[in-house]
Design a protein around this motif. Structure first.
Motif, PDB file in Angstrom:
ATOM      1  N   GLU A  49      12.672   7.863  14.308  1.00 36.56           N
ATOM      2  CA  GLU A  49      12.804   7.033  13.113  1.00 36.56           C
ATOM      3  C   GLU A  49      11.461   6.388  12.817  1.00 36.56           C
ATOM      4  O   GLU A  49      10.888   5.710  13.672  1.00 36.56           O
ATOM      5  N   ILE A  50      10.972   6.606  11.616  1.00 39.64           N
ATOM      6  CA  ILE A  50       9.657   6.102  11.220  1.00 39.64           C
ATOM      7  C   ILE A  50       9.826   5.253   9.967  1.00 39.64           C
ATOM      8  O   ILE A  50      10.408   5.698   8.969  1.00 39.64           O
ATOM      9  N   ASN A  51       9.327   4.026  10.019  1.00 38.68           N
ATOM     10  CA  ASN A  51       9.392   3.110   8.885  1.00 38.68           C
ATOM     11  C   ASN A  51       7.976   2.847   8.386  1.00 38.68           C
ATOM     12  O   ASN A  51       7.092   2.494   9.173  1.00 38.68           O
ATOM     13  N   VAL A  52       7.772   3.023   7.090  1.00 39.75           N
ATOM     14  CA  VAL A  52       6.446   2.851   6.496  1.00 39.75           C
ATOM     15  C   VAL A  52       6.392   1.519   5.770  1.00 39.75           C
ATOM     16  O   VAL A  52       7.203   1.250   4.872  1.00 39.75           O
ATOM     17  N   LEU A  53       5.431   0.678   6.127  1.00 37.45           N
ATOM     18  CA  LEU A  53       5.284  -0.650   5.540  1.00 37.45           C
ATOM     19  C   LEU A  53       3.899  -0.811   4.924  1.00 37.45           C
ATOM     20  O   LEU A  53       2.899  -0.431   5.528  1.00 37.45           O
ATOM     21  N   GLY A  54       3.834  -1.377   3.715  1.00 35.09           N
ATOM     22  CA  GLY A  54       2.547  -1.656   3.076  1.00 35.09           C
ATOM     23  C   GLY A  54       1.918  -0.458   2.398  1.00 35.09           C
ATOM     24  O   GLY A  54       0.747  -0.498   2.032  1.00 35.09           O
ATOM     25  N   MET A  55       2.679   0.617   2.192  1.00 31.72           N
ATOM     26  CA  MET A  55       2.141   1.785   1.491  1.00 31.72           C
ATOM     27  C   MET A  55       2.492   1.668   0.007  1.00 31.72           C
ATOM     28  O   MET A  55       3.396   2.315  -0.502  1.00 31.72           O
ATOM     29  N   ASP A  56       1.732   0.838  -0.697  1.00 38.79           N
ATOM     30  CA  ASP A  56       2.021   0.555  -2.105  1.00 38.79           C
ATOM     31  C   ASP A  56       1.728   1.749  -3.012  1.00 38.79           C
ATOM     32  O   ASP A  56       2.425   1.997  -3.985  1.00 38.79           O
ATOM     33  N   ASN A  57       0.643   2.449  -2.708  1.00 39.21           N
ATOM     34  CA  ASN A  57       0.215   3.598  -3.507  1.00 39.21           C
ATOM     35  C   ASN A  57       0.089   3.247  -4.982  1.00 39.21           C
ATOM     36  O   ASN A  57       0.549   3.970  -5.867  1.00 39.21           O
ATOM     37  N   THR A  58      -0.557   2.135  -5.249  1.00 42.90           N
ATOM     38  CA  THR A  58      -0.763   1.696  -6.621  1.00 42.90           C
ATOM     39  C   THR A  58      -2.187   1.934  -7.108  1.00 42.90           C
ATOM     40  O   THR A  58      -2.416   2.135  -8.289  1.00 42.90           O
ATOM     41  N   SER A  59      -3.144   1.924  -6.193  1.00 43.00           N
ATOM     42  CA  SER A  59      -4.535   2.137  -6.567  1.00 43.00           C
ATOM     43  C   SER A  59      -5.337   2.315  -5.294  1.00 43.00           C
ATOM     44  O   SER A  59      -4.858   2.006  -4.201  1.00 43.00           O
ATOM     45  N   THR A  60      -6.569   2.802  -5.428  1.00 47.40           N
ATOM     46  CA  THR A  60      -7.433   2.909  -4.241  1.00 47.40           C
ATOM     47  C   THR A  60      -8.735   2.148  -4.443  1.00 47.40           C
ATOM     48  O   THR A  60      -9.659   2.271  -3.654  1.00 47.40           O
ATOM     49  N   THR A  61      -8.818   1.359  -5.480  1.00 43.46           N
ATOM     50  CA  THR A  61     -10.051   0.628  -5.743  1.00 43.46           C
ATOM     51  C   THR A  61     -10.048  -0.705  -5.022  1.00 43.46           C
ATOM     52  O   THR A  61      -9.036  -1.161  -4.507  1.00 43.46           O
ATOM     53  N   ALA A  62     -11.212  -1.361  -5.013  1.00 45.32           N
ATOM     54  CA  ALA A  62     -11.331  -2.657  -4.361  1.00 45.32           C
ATOM     55  C   ALA A  62     -10.354  -3.649  -4.980  1.00 45.32           C
ATOM     56  O   ALA A  62     -10.076  -3.617  -6.169  1.00 45.32           O
ATOM     57  N   GLY A  63      -9.834  -4.555  -4.150  1.00 47.42           N
ATOM     58  CA  GLY A  63      -8.867  -5.526  -4.627  1.00 47.42           C
ATOM     59  C   GLY A  63      -7.440  -5.075  -4.422  1.00 47.42           C
ATOM     60  O   GLY A  63      -6.504  -5.810  -4.735  1.00 47.42           O
ATOM     61  N   ASN A  64      -7.247  -3.877  -3.881  1.00 45.70           N
ATOM     62  CA  ASN A  64      -5.901  -3.352  -3.687  1.00 45.70           C
ATOM     63  C   ASN A  64      -5.521  -3.337  -2.208  1.00 45.70           C
ATOM     64  O   ASN A  64      -4.990  -2.377  -1.696  1.00 45.70           O
ATOM     65  N   HIS A  65      -5.857  -4.412  -1.514  1.00 45.51           N
ATOM     66  CA  HIS A  65      -5.512  -4.531  -0.110  1.00 45.51           C
ATOM     67  C   HIS A  65      -4.878  -5.900   0.142  1.00 45.51           C
ATOM     68  O   HIS A  65      -4.883  -6.767  -0.725  1.00 45.51           O
ATOM     69  N   PHE A  66      -4.361  -6.049   1.339  1.00 42.28           N
ATOM     70  CA  PHE A  66      -3.709  -7.297   1.700  1.00 42.28           C
ATOM     71  C   PHE A  66      -4.662  -8.485   1.567  1.00 42.28           C
ATOM     72  O   PHE A  66      -5.882  -8.343   1.642  1.00 42.28           O
ATOM     73  N   VAL A  67      -4.079  -9.661   1.352  1.00 39.04           N
ATOM     74  CA  VAL A  67      -4.868 -10.886   1.234  1.00 39.04           C
ATOM     75  C   VAL A  67      -5.668 -11.106   2.509  1.00 39.04           C
ATOM     76  O   VAL A  67      -5.131 -11.006   3.616  1.00 39.04           O
ATOM     77  N   GLY A  68      -6.950 -11.365   2.368  1.00 42.51           N
ATOM     78  CA  GLY A  68      -7.811 -11.555   3.528  1.00 42.51           C
ATOM     79  C   GLY A  68      -8.642 -10.344   3.869  1.00 42.51           C
ATOM     80  O   GLY A  68      -9.540 -10.414   4.697  1.00 42.51           O
ATOM     81  N   TYR A  69      -8.352  -9.221   3.203  1.00 44.34           N
ATOM     82  CA  TYR A  69      -9.130  -7.996   3.422  1.00 44.34           C
ATOM     83  C   TYR A  69     -10.530  -8.185   2.836  1.00 44.34           C
ATOM     84  O   TYR A  69     -10.678  -8.612   1.692  1.00 44.34           O
TER      85      TYR A  69
END
Length: 282
Positions: free
Chosen positions: A190-210
């Motif tokens: 069983e594999i659960n995927v978390l945080g894979m938004d797949n909305t963009s790959t540009t800067a600013g598209n990462h978790f807060v603090g990145y």
């Protein structure tokens, strides 16, 4: 470079030449994979990698992508679970007691610029490919468990979790496809995927603090331009890769769920993260 780019713009010339080149490069990799699969000519790396084969059967794990939906609160839920982190996930280490069980890295630009920083934080087993492993400094490998799989070039992605032979991981692909392959190789059912938004790959598209790096964004854009890819290449590639893993999972009795809060990836069945843990803790 000029001639190369000109040829890329002539599909009926470039496409068959590219296919021939990929096929030629695959031959020695596939032959070596057959030997390793049969326990022949194993170096220390593959002897150690072999120990991870199917050792987590009937277990559950969580693959942590670094999308903007990822929060420290969600990571704190994962303490005590088998988890996989990648790239700059360590920027959240000072905000959480959670640590990934395993860590993956594949990007050559990351390694070129950040390997000293990465290995100052990472002390769990690291999984990568042979290209990255060769670029690690001796001092960063000291007292670390770093295991690699042979990279294979490809024109069409395939869900191939047999790390002893080779792994589909090149510059046109994504880190999460490799993370998924490692989890499947280890036997997780069983594999659960978390945080894979797949909305963009540009800067600013990462978790807060990145900590964003504009030069890495520029390299992503350079790859898109040099290869003649669509501007949505990375989003589309994620869909392609995860769709292949969905087919593989369905054919092998493996459950993959998307527990991301929101996002655009709809390849896997959705599962609410909180409800997932309510079921797990009962």
């Amino acid at each position: 470079m000029g001639i190369k780019n000109t040829i890329k713009n002539i599909p009926f010339i470039y496409n068959p030449l590219h296919a021939i080149m990929i096929g030629a490069n695959q031959i020695p990799v596939r032959i070596g994979g057959i030997f390793r699969e049969n326990g022949l000519f194993l170096n220390d790396n593959y002897k150690e990698l072999q120990k991870y084969k199917d050792v987590y059967k009937n277990k559950r794990c969580f693959l942590i992508a670094n999308g903007p939906s990822l929060t420290v609160d969600d990571l704190n839920l994962l303490k005590g679970e088998y988890t996989f982190g990648c790239n700059k996930i360590f920027y959240l280490f000072d905000k959480s007691e959670w640590r990934p069980t395993f860590y993956c890295v594949l990007d050559e630009d990351y390694i070129a610029k950040y390997q000293d920083e990465i290995f100052s934080y990472i002390d769990m087993p690291v999984f990568t490919n042979n290209v990255i492993a060769k670029r690690l400094k001796p001092e960063n490998k000291e007292r670390k468990t770093i295991l690699y799989s042979q990279q294979i070039m490809y024109s069409n992605f395939k869900a191939w979790p047999n790390l002893m032979s080779y792994t589909y991981a090149t510059k046109q692909g994504t880190i999460m496809s490799f993370v998924m392959a490692v989890a499947l190789y280890m036997g997780f059912s069983e594999i659960n995927v978390l945080g894979m938004d797949n909305t963009s790959t540009t800067a600013g598209n990462h978790f807060v603090g990145y900590k964003e790096d504009k030069s890495l964004e520029a390299n992503l854009n350079r790859r898109i331009k040099e290869n003649g890819w669509d501007a949505n290449h990375w989003k589309n590639q994620t869909e392609i890769e995860m769709s292949e893993f969905r087919k593989y999972a369905d054919s092998n009795g493996i459950k993959i769920y998307n527990v991301t809060r929101g996002g655009k990836l709809e390849v896997f069945p959705r599962r609410d993260l909180d409800e997932c843990f309510e079921q797990i803790k009962k």
